[in-house]
Design a protein around this motif. Structure first.
Motif, mmCIF file in Angstrom:
data_model
loop_
_atom_site.group_PDB
_atom_site.id
_atom_site.type_symbol
_atom_site.label_atom_id
_atom_site.label_comp_id
_atom_site.label_asym_id
_atom_site.label_seq_id
_atom_site.Cartn_x
_atom_site.Cartn_y
_atom_site.Cartn_z
ATOM 1 N N GLY A 93 17.491 31.689 7.507
ATOM 2 C CA GLY A 93 18.404 30.980 8.399
ATOM 3 C C GLY A 93 19.731 30.668 7.725
ATOM 4 O O GLY A 93 19.809 30.467 6.518
ATOM 5 N N ASN A 95 23.221 28.211 7.269
ATOM 6 C CA ASN A 95 23.268 26.788 6.950
ATOM 7 C C ASN A 95 24.662 26.227 7.161
ATOM 8 O O ASN A 95 25.624 26.959 7.372
ATOM 9 C CB ASN A 95 22.845 26.559 5.498
ATOM 10 N N GLY A 104 22.310 33.546 6.156
ATOM 11 C CA GLY A 104 20.944 33.788 5.701
ATOM 12 C C GLY A 104 20.765 35.185 5.127
ATOM 13 O O GLY A 104 21.417 36.143 5.546
ATOM 14 N N GLY A 153 14.464 29.084 10.243
ATOM 15 C CA GLY A 153 15.225 28.237 11.140
ATOM 16 C C GLY A 153 16.632 27.957 10.620
ATOM 17 O O GLY A 153 16.911 28.060 9.424
ATOM 18 N N GLY A 154 17.535 27.614 11.552
ATOM 19 C CA GLY A 154 18.864 27.200 11.159
ATOM 20 C C GLY A 154 18.794 25.973 10.264
ATOM 21 O O GLY A 154 17.874 25.169 10.376
ATOM 22 N N GLY A 174 16.839 31.586 2.456
ATOM 23 C CA GLY A 174 17.646 30.679 3.253
ATOM 24 C C GLY A 174 19.016 30.460 2.623
ATOM 25 O O GLY A 174 19.189 30.540 1.406
ATOM 26 N N ALA A 312 22.823 33.331 15.864
ATOM 27 C CA ALA A 312 21.481 33.767 15.460
ATOM 28 C C ALA A 312 21.389 35.276 15.357
ATOM 29 O O ALA A 312 22.081 36.018 16.064
ATOM 30 C CB ALA A 312 20.449 33.256 16.461
ATOM 31 N N GLY A 321 20.501 34.731 9.641
ATOM 32 C CA GLY A 321 21.253 33.906 10.585
ATOM 33 C C GLY A 321 22.639 33.582 10.052
ATOM 34 O O GLY A 321 22.873 33.526 8.852
ATOM 35 N N ALA A 330 22.518 29.097 12.015
ATOM 36 C CA ALA A 330 21.672 29.727 13.031
ATOM 37 C C ALA A 330 20.413 30.332 12.433
ATOM 38 O O ALA A 330 20.327 30.596 11.227
ATOM 39 C CB ALA A 330 22.474 30.789 13.770
ATOM 40 N N ALA A 331 19.447 30.592 13.294
ATOM 41 C CA ALA A 331 18.145 31.125 12.877
ATOM 42 C C ALA A 331 18.236 32.594 12.481
ATOM 43 O O ALA A 331 19.037 33.366 13.011
ATOM 44 C CB ALA A 331 17.134 30.957 14.002
ATOM 45 N N GLY A 332 17.370 32.969 11.541
ATOM 46 C CA GLY A 332 17.230 34.368 11.167
ATOM 47 C C GLY A 332 16.373 35.117 12.172
ATOM 48 O O GLY A 332 15.605 34.530 12.938
#
Length: 344
Positions: A93, A95, A104, A153-154, A174, A312, A321, A330-332
């Motif tokens: 994700g 950050n 990410g 996750g983000g 991350g 994302a 992400g 955003a999420a990966g």
């Protein structure tokens, strides 16, 4: 249930597919006879949204969720029991940390092509340095548990590994917010902090595999009085770009993510029926910045625009992400496992 955005079947009807049965991997394969039977593998899949599709003389088993690849009957010809595969882990994700966040890292990227059936690389989109030196898997009449890893996750969450037999693709690292990026299949990009300075990107290909399954993330940088940007996450084919590199002397947006691996009609759209379609896997997420536009990410999640959130990554690609600035990372993208074998 995940939203599989990759077109697993050709839009052509069955008749057209039969007419083009000699096409696979985006180029012509000659010399293979028709008919099924003991010379070829018979297999099935289990698990939600997992499926087997047909492309010419090949079956393609695609896993976007956990399941089992069961070889009901092995081929009498040993060469046909060595399968082609693509194993991509979930991406990390992006950050943010009050300043610019990194992108990410892409999920670990591993694949193999059976050179008996595929004597030469089918497309310039293939990462030639990985052909054909991957680890061969020769299947037997048994079940193979499959793991398709979820994306991180983000906020800098790490992805999850994907597994087929002896092959484990490592989760994407991350991204850093005020700190550095994490190690993984590809490393997450470094973020920036109020105190300034450089925040390093995470190390890729950790633990190491041969050939490499990923690359390092780029560093984030904050210099007093100068716009700041997070580093891009590493990708399958290249490192993430440092946040203080575009343009030289001042950052207008975060560093782009590392390049993903593109397949033309192989494991991507059409599965061999569309030689011009390219699907990218394991692209690094772009870093966030406090001015300018989005940082590119070659198929992964784009970095956040000035004072905005990240974007994302696409599901089932293992992309990282995007990093954000003044908004969330955003999420990966979730990972994927694809197994290809001759059935006639």
């Amino acid at each position: 249930m995940r939203d599989l955005k990759i077109n697993l079947t050709s839009s052509k009807n069955t008749k057209n597919i039969q007419q083009r049965r000699s096409k696979s991997f985006g180029y012509q394969i000659l010399g293979f006879g028709a008919g099924g039977g003991a010379n070829f593998i018979e297999a099935s899949v289990s698990g939600t949204c997992n499926a087997i599709t047909t492309s010419g003389d090949y079956k393609i088993a695609t896993f976007v969720n956990p399941g089992t690849f069961t070889v009901c009957k092995a081929a009498s010809d040993p060469a046909n029991n060595t399968v082609d595969y693509l194993v991509v882990a979930g991406g990390g994700g992006g950050n943010t940390g009050g300043q610019a966040g990194g992108g990410g890292g892409a999920g670990g990227f591993r694949f193999y092509l059976n050179t008996t059936n595929t004597p030469s690389p089918p497309s310039p989109a293939i990462p030639l340095n990985n052909f054909p030196s991957g680890t061969a898997i020769t299947v037997t009449g048994t079940g193979y548990p499959i793991t398709a890893g979820a994306g991180g996750g983000g906020g800098g969450g790490g992805g999850n590994p994907s597994i087929f037999s002896c092959i484990t693709s490592i989760a994407g690292g991350g991204a850093g917010g005020p700190g550095g990026g994490s190690a993984g299949g590809s490393g997450g990009g470094g973020g920036t902090g109020p105190s300034g300075g450089i925040r390093g990107g995470g190390t890729g290909n950790q633990p190491p595999t041969t050939p490499s399954q990923g690359n390092n993330g780029g560093s984030g940088r904050h210099r007093p009085g100068v716009a700041e940007g997070g580093g891009g996450g590493g990708g399958a084919l290249s490192v993430g770009t440092h946040g203080d590199s575009i343009p030289p002397g001042g950052v207008t947006f975060g560093g782009p993510g590392g390049t993903g691996a593109g397949f033309a009609g192989i494991f991507g759209p059409g599965n061999g029926e569309c030689s011009s379609c390219i699907q990218y896997f394991a692209s690094g997420g772009g870093g966030g910045g406090n001015s300018g536009g989005q940082s590119p990410a070659g198929g992964g999640g784009a970095g956040g625009p000035g004072n905005g959130p990240g974007v994302a990554a696409t599901a089932n690609t293992g992309g990282g992400g995007g990093g954000g600035y003044g908004g969330g990372g955003a999420a990966g993208g979730s990972g994927i496992v694809v197994i290809r074998y001759k059935f006639q």
